[in-house]
Design a protein around this motif. Structure first.
Motif, PDB file in Angstrom:
ATOM      1  N   LYS A 205       0.870  -1.268  -0.079  1.00  0.00           N
ATOM      2  CA  LYS A 205      -0.126   0.051  -0.131  1.00  0.00           C
ATOM      3  C   LYS A 205       0.826   1.173   0.132  1.00  0.00           C
ATOM      4  O   LYS A 205       1.834   1.463   0.831  1.00  0.00           O
ATOM      5  CB  LYS A 205      -1.087  -0.051   1.373  1.00  0.00           C
ATOM      6  N   PHE A 217       6.551  -5.526  -7.460  1.00  0.00           N
ATOM      7  CA  PHE A 217       7.908  -5.941  -7.449  1.00  0.00           C
ATOM      8  C   PHE A 217       8.374  -7.525  -7.615  1.00  0.00           C
ATOM      9  O   PHE A 217       7.702  -8.300  -6.980  1.00  0.00           O
ATOM     10  CB  PHE A 217       8.426  -5.314  -6.208  1.00  0.00           C
TER      11      PHE A 217
ATOM     12  N   TYR B  44       3.966   3.844  11.560  1.00  0.00           N
ATOM     13  CA  TYR B  44       4.322   2.565  10.741  1.00  0.00           C
ATOM     14  C   TYR B  44       4.118   1.496  11.691  1.00  0.00           C
ATOM     15  O   TYR B  44       3.645   0.381  11.003  1.00  0.00           O
ATOM     16  CB  TYR B  44       5.657   2.652  10.192  1.00  0.00           C
ATOM     17  N   ASN B 137       5.377  -8.391  10.632  1.00  0.00           N
ATOM     18  CA  ASN B 137       6.241  -8.227   9.342  1.00  0.00           C
ATOM     19  C   ASN B 137       6.390  -6.667   9.605  1.00  0.00           C
ATOM     20  O   ASN B 137       7.130  -6.287   8.382  1.00  0.00           O
ATOM     21  CB  ASN B 137       5.348  -8.446   8.365  1.00  0.00           C
ATOM     22  N   ASN B 138       5.891  -5.898  10.253  1.00  0.00           N
ATOM     23  CA  ASN B 138       6.331  -4.575  10.439  1.00  0.00           C
ATOM     24  C   ASN B 138       6.749  -4.113  11.971  1.00  0.00           C
ATOM     25  O   ASN B 138       6.240  -3.306  12.748  1.00  0.00           O
ATOM     26  CB  ASN B 138       5.220  -3.714  10.103  1.00  0.00           C
ATOM     27  N   GLN B 183       8.123   2.916   2.600  1.00  0.00           N
ATOM     28  CA  GLN B 183       6.919   3.347   2.093  1.00  0.00           C
ATOM     29  C   GLN B 183       5.781   2.996   2.722  1.00  0.00           C
ATOM     30  O   GLN B 183       5.770   2.104   3.948  1.00  0.00           O
ATOM     31  CB  GLN B 183       6.537   2.372   0.652  1.00  0.00           C
ATOM     32  N   TYR B 184       4.579   3.335   2.926  1.00  0.00           N
ATOM     33  CA  TYR B 184       3.445   3.433   3.716  1.00  0.00           C
ATOM     34  C   TYR B 184       3.033   2.025   4.354  1.00  0.00           C
ATOM     35  O   TYR B 184       3.145   1.889   5.210  1.00  0.00           O
ATOM     36  CB  TYR B 184       2.296   3.998   3.052  1.00  0.00           C
ATOM     37  N   GLY B 185       3.100   0.839   3.191  1.00  0.00           N
ATOM     38  CA  GLY B 185       2.605  -0.422   3.997  1.00  0.00           C
ATOM     39  C   GLY B 185       3.656  -1.320   3.280  1.00  0.00           C
ATOM     40  O   GLY B 185       3.464  -2.519   3.355  1.00  0.00           O
ATOM     41  N   GLU B 186       4.892  -0.772   3.156  1.00  0.00           N
ATOM     42  CA  GLU B 186       6.003  -1.646   2.668  1.00  0.00           C
ATOM     43  C   GLU B 186       6.718  -2.549   3.912  1.00  0.00           C
ATOM     44  O   GLU B 186       7.094  -1.913   4.743  1.00  0.00           O
ATOM     45  CB  GLU B 186       7.054  -0.886   1.991  1.00  0.00           C
ATOM     46  N   THR B 187       6.970  -3.780   3.599  1.00  0.00           N
ATOM     47  CA  THR B 187       7.491  -4.602   4.679  1.00  0.00           C
ATOM     48  C   THR B 187       9.027  -4.474   4.386  1.00  0.00           C
ATOM     49  O   THR B 187       9.640  -4.281   3.329  1.00  0.00           O
ATOM     50  CB  THR B 187       7.324  -6.191   4.736  1.00  0.00           C
ATOM     51  N   TYR B 189      10.757  -7.073   4.301  1.00  0.00           N
ATOM     52  CA  TYR B 189      11.033  -8.291   3.916  1.00  0.00           C
ATOM     53  C   TYR B 189      11.144  -7.674   2.199  1.00  0.00           C
ATOM     54  O   TYR B 189      12.013  -8.207   1.270  1.00  0.00           O
ATOM     55  CB  TYR B 189       9.654  -9.176   3.828  1.00  0.00           C
ATOM     56  N   GLU B 190      10.131  -6.721   1.719  1.00  0.00           N
ATOM     57  CA  GLU B 190      10.336  -6.149   0.432  1.00  0.00           C
ATOM     58  C   GLU B 190      11.345  -5.538   0.117  1.00  0.00           C
ATOM     59  O   GLU B 190      11.909  -5.455  -0.748  1.00  0.00           O
ATOM     60  CB  GLU B 190       8.903  -5.423   0.122  1.00  0.00           C
ATOM     61  N   TRP B 192      14.319  -6.163   1.617  1.00  0.00           N
ATOM     62  CA  TRP B 192      15.281  -7.153   1.492  1.00  0.00           C
ATOM     63  C   TRP B 192      15.271  -7.588   0.279  1.00  0.00           C
ATOM     64  O   TRP B 192      16.363  -8.204  -0.394  1.00  0.00           O
ATOM     65  CB  TRP B 192      14.952  -7.847   2.629  1.00  0.00           C
ATOM     66  N   LEU B 193      14.141  -7.849  -0.416  1.00  0.00           N
ATOM     67  CA  LEU B 193      14.027  -8.379  -1.806  1.00  0.00           C
ATOM     68  C   LEU B 193      14.837  -7.394  -2.789  1.00  0.00           C
ATOM     69  O   LEU B 193      15.114  -7.684  -3.899  1.00  0.00           O
ATOM     70  CB  LEU B 193      12.800  -8.634  -2.181  1.00  0.00           C
ATOM     71  N   ASN B 195      13.433  -3.928  -3.263  1.00  0.00           N
ATOM     72  CA  ASN B 195      12.762  -2.788  -3.629  1.00  0.00           C
ATOM     73  C   ASN B 195      12.873  -1.614  -2.643  1.00  0.00           C
ATOM     74  O   ASN B 195      12.723  -1.413  -1.674  1.00  0.00           O
ATOM     75  CB  ASN B 195      11.047  -3.073  -3.711  1.00  0.00           C
ATOM     76  N   LEU B 242       3.460   8.481   6.396  1.00  0.00           N
ATOM     77  CA  LEU B 242       3.586   8.120   7.836  1.00  0.00           C
ATOM     78  C   LEU B 242       4.159   8.929   8.774  1.00  0.00           C
ATOM     79  O   LEU B 242       4.970  10.036   8.279  1.00  0.00           O
ATOM     80  CB  LEU B 242       4.765   6.895   7.576  1.00  0.00           C
TER      81      LEU B 242
END
Lengths: 340, 273
Positions: A205, A217, B44, B137-138, B183-187, B189-190, B192-193, B195, B242
């Motif tokens: 989001k 992504f 967050y 996750n957050n 980002q607003y809802g970014e974990t 994990y993402e 780490w991937l 992004n 945030l």
């Protein structure tokens, strides 16, 4: 006049740093409204599931009264969250945790651990890193991984695959696997691919609007180095699934299904294609909800589950399971035996 | 000719004397412990404002500059905080740790009545995190920034009885820089991937406003000096929808080895007075 303009300019710039953070009272209405707002701002599947959240909240808010007791409020909030039909959604207090169970309770279980252990593994199998494994016959390797919460040690996986390496086909049974850590998917999948591969996509989001999402992504899976790790390539692999495969297990199935030598056998998985976030209410209850949708390699949603490969949908009757017959495992064994 | 030689000798003596009278520029070292209470909001992690205890340690090294010792002073400071918060219902805890380094230069002006005013700029680097133990996750909100700061101080030297003191108010306001925000809802994990889009932001008063104010009293006992004070520290940022806000009120106690040099009547060029 010049100073006034400068003053107003500076003031207006500073004002952008002032943001109202909504504050909710710790009373029945305040807690309900906080829950409704948190989910509205951050839940990710409203549009995909066609849920009019504002309308749903209006209906349930009518049940809240100023003197609503804690247990009653918990029940109202739980039923509100059940409208999302999402196994990743929980409301947790010190006396209860709400949980939407219909994603699996309305479907056949298609699995019995006792039947597997007694009639197929003869209570005689090896076990490491949360994986039970053995050679079922001289030709078929079998591993059962019941939870992605169990960390997989790469060296343990080396031993497992080395011991099963002589098989002409491998069964990976993940029935009743309710998910866990996504990083374990990388550890497993890396042993079954020759080159790095995109296994799916993740979004998040970008704001409170129901359709505010980032661009997808890619989730890249890294092929394990064959000089350092034991791999299982060029032979058929069957992944056994049932409705209780959820979350990370669901993602694993979505990735494995795209590999050329892999077939999914059993029942449609339970879904859970949204990575959950956590938040909390003024009264201290915590709430968890899907926030980051994960799609498959073709960018299709995985929230509703993954179907078995064509011709591989199999279900187990409870009576057969009780009698020691696992139709899904029997189908898989037969498929591998007849394959070559 | 005699007059010329006499003038030359006098000039040389004057130069030699002025060199001999150049004052030493000691480094004023201040080591402090800080304890207080504060609030923390990181949307967050949670929409609720947590409150609790904050403990810190800080050090500051100040010296008159070699280039213009009367008007320029240099300062290096380091600070670390540990935070232990609870949510309003006391059902969840949030812990935090952060550190900061600043280096700066200040112009100073000595005023009548033993007053001194300074103003200048500094570079600061901040890093730390808030960790909400109940989140899945957050669980972490990373606090990281680098910025150019404006700083200023006003100090007054006086004595009570035989104890010389310096009452000072020092303020530092980060102005331009950059900071991290997921980002607003970014974990993570993402992230780490791979992004990492939209994580670094240009910071200015419109999206990141911070203020660090220390009101302190330094008491010079001769070989050593003591510092007592109150610090108000406010940090806020607004990015990717945030909000992050940290308020801290701390009591400060510190020691200044070798003292301030006032009681010893040392002939030094102190950056503090």
């Amino acid at each position: 006049m010049k100073y006034k303009i400068y003053g107003m300019l500076i003031l207006s710039l500073l004002m952008t740093a002032c943001h109202e953070v909504p504050e909710y009272q710790d009373d029945p209405y305040g807690n309900f409204d906080a829950l409704a707002a948190i989910v509205s701002d951050r839940y990710c599947f409203f549009e995909e599931k066609g849920i009019d959240w504002d309308e749903v909240c209006r209906q349930y808010r009518a049940e809240v009264k100023p003197d609503t007791k804690m247990l009653e409020l918990f029940d109202i909030c739980s039923r509100l969250l059940d409208e999302l039909q999402d196994g990743h959604v929980n409301l947790s207090s010190r006396f209860n945790t709400s949980y939407y169970r219909k994603w699996w309770s309305d479907y056949p279980q298609d699995f019995n651990l006792r039947t597997l252990q007694q009639y197929y593994l003869d209570f005689d199998y090896m076990q490491t890193s949360g994986i039970s494994y053995k050679m079922l016959t001289d030709e078929i390797g079998y591993m059962y991984y019941p939870s992605f919460s169990s960390g997989i040690s790469p060296s343990s996986l080396d031993y497992i695959l080395a011991i099963l390496h002589e098989s002409k086909g491998l069964i990976i049974d993940i029935r009743d696997n309710g998910g866990g850590m996504l990083t374990n998917i990388n550890t497993l999948v890396g042993r079954f691919i020759e080159e790095n591969a995109t296994g799916g996509y993740i979004r998040h989001k970008t704001g409170p609007a129901h359709n505010a999402f980032s661009d997808p992504f890619p989730i890249e899976y890294e092929a394990a180095d064959p000089d350092k790790r034991v791999k299982y390539l060029g032979k058929p692999i069957l992944v056994l699934t049932n409705r209780s495969c959820y979350s990370a297990a669901n993602n694993f199935v979505a990735v494995m299904k795209t590999l050329p030598n892999v077939r999914i056998v059993g029942a449609r998985t339970g879904g859970g294609g949204g990575l959950p976030f956590s938040s909390e209410l003024p009264n201290g209850w915590s709430v968890r909800f899907s926030s980051c949708p994960i799609s498959d390699r073709h960018d299709r949603s995985t929230e509703a589950g993954i179907d078995p490969s064509p011709g591989c949908e199999v279900h187990c009757k409870d009576a057969d399971l009780a009698a020691g017959h696992d139709a899904i495992l029997d189908f898989a064994i037969n498929l591998l035996q007849t394959a070559g | 000719m005699k007059k010329f030689l006499l003038a030359l000798v006098l000039t040389m003596i004057s130069i030699a004397t002025s060199h001999a009278e150049e004052l030493s520029r000691p480094v004023v070292q201040e080591y402090r412990l800080e304890a207080g209470r504060g609030t923390a909001l990181s949307t967050y992690l949670s929409p609720l404002t947590y409150d609790g205890k904050v403990f810190g340690a800080s050090a500051q090294w100040t010296k008159a500059s070699p280039w213009a010792p009367e008007t320029l002073i240099m300062q290096f400071a380091a600070k670390a905080n540990m935070r232990d918060y609870l949510n309003p219902a006391r059902t969840a805890s949030m812990i935090g740790i952060d550190g900061m380094f600043t280096w700066g230069m200040q112009w100073r002006r000595r005023l009548p009545c033993s007053l001194q005013v300074t103003a200048g700029g500094s570079i600061d680097v901040d890093a730390g995190c808030l960790y909400l133990t109940r989140n899945g996750n957050n669980p972490v909100s990373v606090l990281a920034s680098a910025s150019l700061d404006i700083n200023a101080s006003l100090s007054w030297r006086f004595s009570i009885g035989k104890i010389p003191m310096i009452l000072a108010n020092e303020i530092r306001i980060p102005s331009l820089g950059c900071f991290f925000s997921p980002q607003y809802g970014e974990t993570y994990y993402e992230i780490w991937l791979g992004n990492r889009e939209g994580l670094a932001h240009c910071g200015w008063w419109g999206n990141r406003f911070c203020i660090d104010n220390l009101l302190s009293l330094r008491l010079d006992f001769g070989r050593t000096a003591m510092q007592l004070g109150y610090r108000y520290d406010y940090r806020s940022s607004w990015a990717n929808s945030l909000d992050t806000r940290l308020h801290t009120h701390s009591f400060v106690i510190g020691i200044i080895p070798h003292g301030l040099g006032i009681k010893r009547r040392a002939r030094i060029n102190s950056p503090l007075y």
